[in-house]
Design a protein around this motif. Structure first.
Motif, PDB file in Angstrom:
ATOM      1  N   LEU A 128       0.822  -1.218   0.000  1.00 29.56           N
ATOM      2  CA  LEU A 128       0.000   0.000   0.000  1.00 29.56           C
ATOM      3  C   LEU A 128       0.858   1.272   0.000  1.00 29.56           C
ATOM      4  CD1 LEU A 128      -2.866  -0.934   2.493  1.00 29.56           C
ATOM      5  CD2 LEU A 128      -2.830  -1.162   0.012  1.00 29.56           C
ATOM      6  N   LEU A 129       2.108   1.146  -0.405  1.00 30.22           N
ATOM      7  CA  LEU A 129       3.030   2.276  -0.383  1.00 30.22           C
ATOM      8  C   LEU A 129       2.437   3.527  -1.014  1.00 30.22           C
ATOM      9  CD1 LEU A 129       5.856   3.615  -0.124  1.00 30.22           C
ATOM     10  CD2 LEU A 129       6.410   2.561  -2.348  1.00 30.22           C
ATOM     11  N   PHE A 130       1.932   3.409  -2.229  1.00 30.45           N
ATOM     12  CA  PHE A 130       1.439   4.588  -2.936  1.00 30.45           C
ATOM     13  C   PHE A 130       0.091   5.056  -2.388  1.00 30.45           C
ATOM     14  CE2 PHE A 130       4.536   2.840  -5.884  1.00 30.45           C
ATOM     15  CZ  PHE A 130       5.252   3.988  -6.207  1.00 30.45           C
ATOM     16  N   TYR A 131      -0.736   4.137  -1.922  1.00 24.78           N
ATOM     17  CA  TYR A 131      -2.023   4.526  -1.348  1.00 24.78           C
ATOM     18  C   TYR A 131      -1.819   5.337  -0.065  1.00 24.78           C
ATOM     19  CZ  TYR A 131      -3.963   1.364  -4.752  1.00 24.78           C
ATOM     20  OH  TYR A 131      -4.295   0.773  -5.937  1.00 24.78           O
ATOM     21  N   LYS A 132      -0.878   4.906   0.748  1.00 25.90           N
ATOM     22  CA  LYS A 132      -0.587   5.654   1.968  1.00 25.90           C
ATOM     23  C   LYS A 132      -0.056   7.045   1.650  1.00 25.90           C
ATOM     24  CE  LYS A 132       0.600   1.459   4.578  1.00 25.90           C
ATOM     25  NZ  LYS A 132       1.734   0.676   5.162  1.00 25.90           N
ATOM     26  N   SER A 133       0.863   7.114   0.690  1.00 26.12           N
ATOM     27  CA  SER A 133       1.450   8.407   0.332  1.00 26.12           C
ATOM     28  C   SER A 133       0.413   9.342  -0.270  1.00 26.12           C
ATOM     29  CB  SER A 133       2.607   8.188  -0.649  1.00 26.12           C
ATOM     30  OG  SER A 133       3.222   9.411  -0.975  1.00 26.12           O
ATOM     31  N   ILE A 134      -0.436   8.804  -1.148  1.00 28.24           N
ATOM     32  CA  ILE A 134      -1.471   9.634  -1.775  1.00 28.24           C
ATOM     33  C   ILE A 134      -2.501  10.073  -0.738  1.00 28.24           C
ATOM     34  CG2 ILE A 134      -3.361   9.628  -3.463  1.00 28.24           C
ATOM     35  CD1 ILE A 134      -1.525   7.716  -5.140  1.00 28.24           C
ATOM     36  N   ALA A 135      -2.832   9.176   0.194  1.00 25.54           N
ATOM     37  CA  ALA A 135      -3.770   9.545   1.260  1.00 25.54           C
ATOM     38  C   ALA A 135      -3.196  10.681   2.107  1.00 25.54           C
ATOM     39  CB  ALA A 135      -4.071   8.332   2.129  1.00 25.54           C
ATOM     40  N   ASP A 136      -1.910  10.599   2.439  1.00 30.44           N
ATOM     41  CA  ASP A 136      -1.269  11.679   3.214  1.00 30.44           C
ATOM     42  C   ASP A 136      -1.254  12.984   2.418  1.00 30.44           C
ATOM     43  OD1 ASP A 136      -0.779  10.037   5.383  1.00 30.44           O
ATOM     44  OD2 ASP A 136       1.250   9.509   4.734  1.00 30.44           O
ATOM     45  N   PHE A 137      -0.982  12.870   1.131  1.00 28.83           N
ATOM     46  CA  PHE A 137      -1.013  14.040   0.252  1.00 28.83           C
ATOM     47  C   PHE A 137      -2.412  14.653   0.234  1.00 28.83           C
ATOM     48  CE2 PHE A 137      -1.892  15.893  -3.912  1.00 28.83           C
ATOM     49  CZ  PHE A 137      -0.811  16.737  -4.115  1.00 28.83           C
ATOM     50  N   ALA A 138      -3.433  13.787   0.148  1.00 24.31           N
ATOM     51  CA  ALA A 138      -4.817  14.263   0.084  1.00 24.31           C
ATOM     52  C   ALA A 138      -5.244  14.952   1.369  1.00 24.31           C
ATOM     53  CB  ALA A 138      -5.753  13.089  -0.218  1.00 24.31           C
ATOM     54  N   LEU A 139      -4.732  14.493   2.500  1.00 20.84           N
ATOM     55  CA  LEU A 139      -5.064  15.138   3.768  1.00 20.84           C
ATOM     56  C   LEU A 139      -4.664  16.615   3.771  1.00 20.84           C
ATOM     57  CD1 LEU A 139      -3.988  12.373   6.307  1.00 20.84           C
ATOM     58  CD2 LEU A 139      -6.334  13.118   5.822  1.00 20.84           C
ATOM     59  N   ILE A 140      -3.609  16.925   3.041  1.00 23.86           N
ATOM     60  CA  ILE A 140      -3.108  18.301   2.962  1.00 23.86           C
ATOM     61  C   ILE A 140      -3.672  19.052   1.776  1.00 23.86           C
ATOM     62  CG2 ILE A 140      -1.012  19.700   2.676  1.00 23.86           C
ATOM     63  CD1 ILE A 140       0.530  17.371   4.000  1.00 23.86           C
ATOM     64  N   ASN A 141      -3.874  18.345   0.662  1.00 21.91           N
ATOM     65  CA  ASN A 141      -4.156  19.019  -0.605  1.00 21.91           C
ATOM     66  C   ASN A 141      -5.576  18.858  -1.135  1.00 21.91           C
ATOM     67  OD1 ASN A 141      -0.955  18.190  -0.829  1.00 21.91           O
ATOM     68  ND2 ASN A 141      -1.430  20.233  -1.613  1.00 21.91           N
ATOM     69  N   LEU A 142      -6.440  18.202  -0.375  1.00 24.61           N
ATOM     70  CA  LEU A 142      -7.857  18.202  -0.727  1.00 24.61           C
ATOM     71  C   LEU A 142      -8.548  19.379  -0.063  1.00 24.61           C
ATOM     72  CD1 LEU A 142      -9.304  14.556  -0.578  1.00 24.61           C
ATOM     73  CD2 LEU A 142      -9.326  16.097  -2.551  1.00 24.61           C
ATOM     74  N   GLN A 143      -9.483  19.980  -0.785  1.00 22.38           N
ATOM     75  CA  GLN A 143     -10.326  21.006  -0.187  1.00 22.38           C
ATOM     76  C   GLN A 143     -11.210  20.370   0.887  1.00 22.38           C
ATOM     77  OE1 GLN A 143     -10.012  24.088  -0.732  1.00 22.38           O
ATOM     78  NE2 GLN A 143      -9.498  24.531  -2.866  1.00 22.38           N
ATOM     79  N   PRO A 144     -11.697  21.157   1.852  1.00 23.09           N
ATOM     80  CA  PRO A 144     -12.640  20.611   2.834  1.00 23.09           C
ATOM     81  C   PRO A 144     -13.794  19.892   2.134  1.00 23.09           C
ATOM     82  CG  PRO A 144     -11.988  22.825   3.450  1.00 23.09           C
ATOM     83  CD  PRO A 144     -11.415  22.584   2.081  1.00 23.09           C
ATOM     84  N   LYS A 145     -14.115  18.701   2.606  1.00 25.52           N
ATOM     85  CA  LYS A 145     -15.149  17.838   2.036  1.00 25.52           C
ATOM     86  C   LYS A 145     -14.782  17.338   0.636  1.00 25.52           C
ATOM     87  CE  LYS A 145     -18.893  19.992   4.665  1.00 25.52           C
ATOM     88  NZ  LYS A 145     -20.243  20.620   4.623  1.00 25.52           N
ATOM     89  N   GLY A 146     -13.500  17.439   0.272  1.00 20.83           N
ATOM     90  CA  GLY A 146     -13.046  16.919  -1.009  1.00 20.83           C
ATOM     91  C   GLY A 146     -13.119  15.406  -1.052  1.00 20.83           C
ATOM     92  N   LYS A 147     -13.057  14.851  -2.275  1.00 24.09           N
ATOM     93  CA  LYS A 147     -13.208  13.405  -2.450  1.00 24.09           C
ATOM     94  C   LYS A 147     -11.938  12.807  -3.031  1.00 24.09           C
ATOM     95  CE  LYS A 147     -17.092  11.475  -3.270  1.00 24.09           C
ATOM     96  NZ  LYS A 147     -17.567  11.218  -1.886  1.00 24.09           N
ATOM     97  N   LEU A 148     -11.672  11.566  -2.605  1.00 24.78           N
ATOM     98  CA  LEU A 148     -10.532  10.803  -3.068  1.00 24.78           C
ATOM     99  C   LEU A 148     -11.038   9.499  -3.681  1.00 24.78           C
ATOM    100  CD1 LEU A 148      -7.443  10.229  -3.187  1.00 24.78           C
ATOM    101  CD2 LEU A 148      -7.621   9.388  -0.831  1.00 24.78           C
ATOM    102  N   PHE A 149     -10.575   9.190  -4.904  1.00 26.81           N
ATOM    103  CA  PHE A 149     -10.960   7.957  -5.595  1.00 26.81           C
ATOM    104  C   PHE A 149      -9.709   7.157  -5.927  1.00 26.81           C
ATOM    105  CE2 PHE A 149     -14.757  10.416  -6.324  1.00 26.81           C
ATOM    106  CZ  PHE A 149     -15.782   9.496  -6.460  1.00 26.81           C
ATOM    107  N   PHE A 150      -9.783   5.845  -5.720  1.00 31.14           N
ATOM    108  CA  PHE A 150      -8.692   4.943  -6.065  1.00 31.14           C
ATOM    109  C   PHE A 150      -9.206   3.766  -6.891  1.00 31.14           C
ATOM    110  CE2 PHE A 150      -6.473   6.184  -1.928  1.00 31.14           C
ATOM    111  CZ  PHE A 150      -5.366   6.757  -2.543  1.00 31.14           C
TER     112      PHE A 150
END
Length: 280
Positions: free
Chosen positions: A219-241
């Motif tokens: 899950l290396l990339f999923y963890k990194s992208i999730a951490d990135f999204a925590l900082i770079n998603l707008q409030p109530k933003g959505k993440l799709f994998f």
């Protein structure tokens, strides 16, 4: 040799490697490029004799198919969500499962419009470009670590007249100055142990950089992208994998542990755990 005889030759030569039905489909794809015929036109021209130039073109495709080379690489193109994309060995061939992910995103943004999207690990650009073509007012960015992949993606953006902001960077170290309403990714997720399950033409011709992760850290990339999204998603933003079918539960648990909410694990048309969405 006429067209019908040529089709029978394709089926005979390729059935052992691909199966009869897929061999028929491969011939149809070859006919689409060499003769610009669809399936109905093949029937109309069944008794038509081939000229030497056509025979050479078909035979060249057949020889490459017998080697196991993907037809999309031979024809240098693939269709995805109704759009044509250039493909090379620098990018993954667009697949139907990813079309399902696009359809899910499109259904979601009907009720929750977005103004900015980031596609991480864009490869051929199929996700970013397709979203841009269907959401013309949305600003779409696409990131990849591979310069060769981005070259193909830029060509596809031009081919499909889609304005995309391309970013050459590694998501494991990228610090973005921007925030996004929606982040989507189909990152590398196949473990080394799963290689034995894969068709040889995937292993031989598609970029391992875009496919594989270690058994120890799948899950290396999923963890990194999730951490990135925590900082770079707008409030109530959505993440799709798009995800590894064997790691759905683990991916859900990882996202939950990081504080994402409304996590949905969705199966594809084959009944495999293949997609996840969640909210910040």
């Amino acid at each position: 040799m006429n067209v019908k005889q040529l089709e029978q030759s394709f089926i005979k030569e390729l059935s052992a490697l691909y199966g009869e039905e897929e061999a028929k489909q491969l011939f149809c794809l070859a006919a689409g490029q060499v003769s610009e015929w669809n399936r109905a036109q093949l029937l109309i021209h069944a008794k038509e004799l081939l000229n030497p130039e056509q025979s050479f073109a078909y035979n060249t495709i057949l020889v490459e198919l017998k080697k196991g080379r993907p037809v999309q690489h031979i024809l240098a193109e693939a269709w995805f969500y109704g759009l044509k994309f250039k493909v090379t060995e620098a990018v993954l061939i667009p697949r139907p499962e990813t079309e399902e992910l696009i359809a899910w995103i499109m259904d979601t943004v009907k009720s929750q419009p977005v103004s900015s999207i980031l596609d991480i690990g864009t490869g051929s650009g199929c996700i970013a470009i397709t979203l841009k073509k269907n959401l013309e007012q949305t600003e779409v960015s696409a990131l990849d670590v591979s310069a060769d992949a981005l070259k193909v993606a830029r060509e596809n953006a031009t081919l499909n007249t889609a304005a995309i902001n391309f970013i050459h960077s590694d998501i494991l170290t990228y610090n973005s100055p921007s925030k996004y309403d929606l982040i989507v990714s189909n990152p590398p997720y196949i473990t080394e142990n799963e290689k034995q399950e894969m068709h040889q033409n995937v292993l031989a011709y598609e970029p391992h950089l875009a496919l594989f992760v270690t058994n120890e850290n799948p899950l290396l990339f999923y963890k990194s992208i999730a951490d990135f999204a925590l900082i770079n998603l707008q409030p109530k933003g959505k993440l799709f994998f798009e995800i590894n079918e064997y790691l759905g539960k683990e991916t859900v648990e990882m996202l939950s542990s990081k504080g994402f909410t409304a996590i949905i694990l969705r199966k594809d048309m084959q009944g495999k755990d293949r997609m996840i969405s969640c909210n910040l």
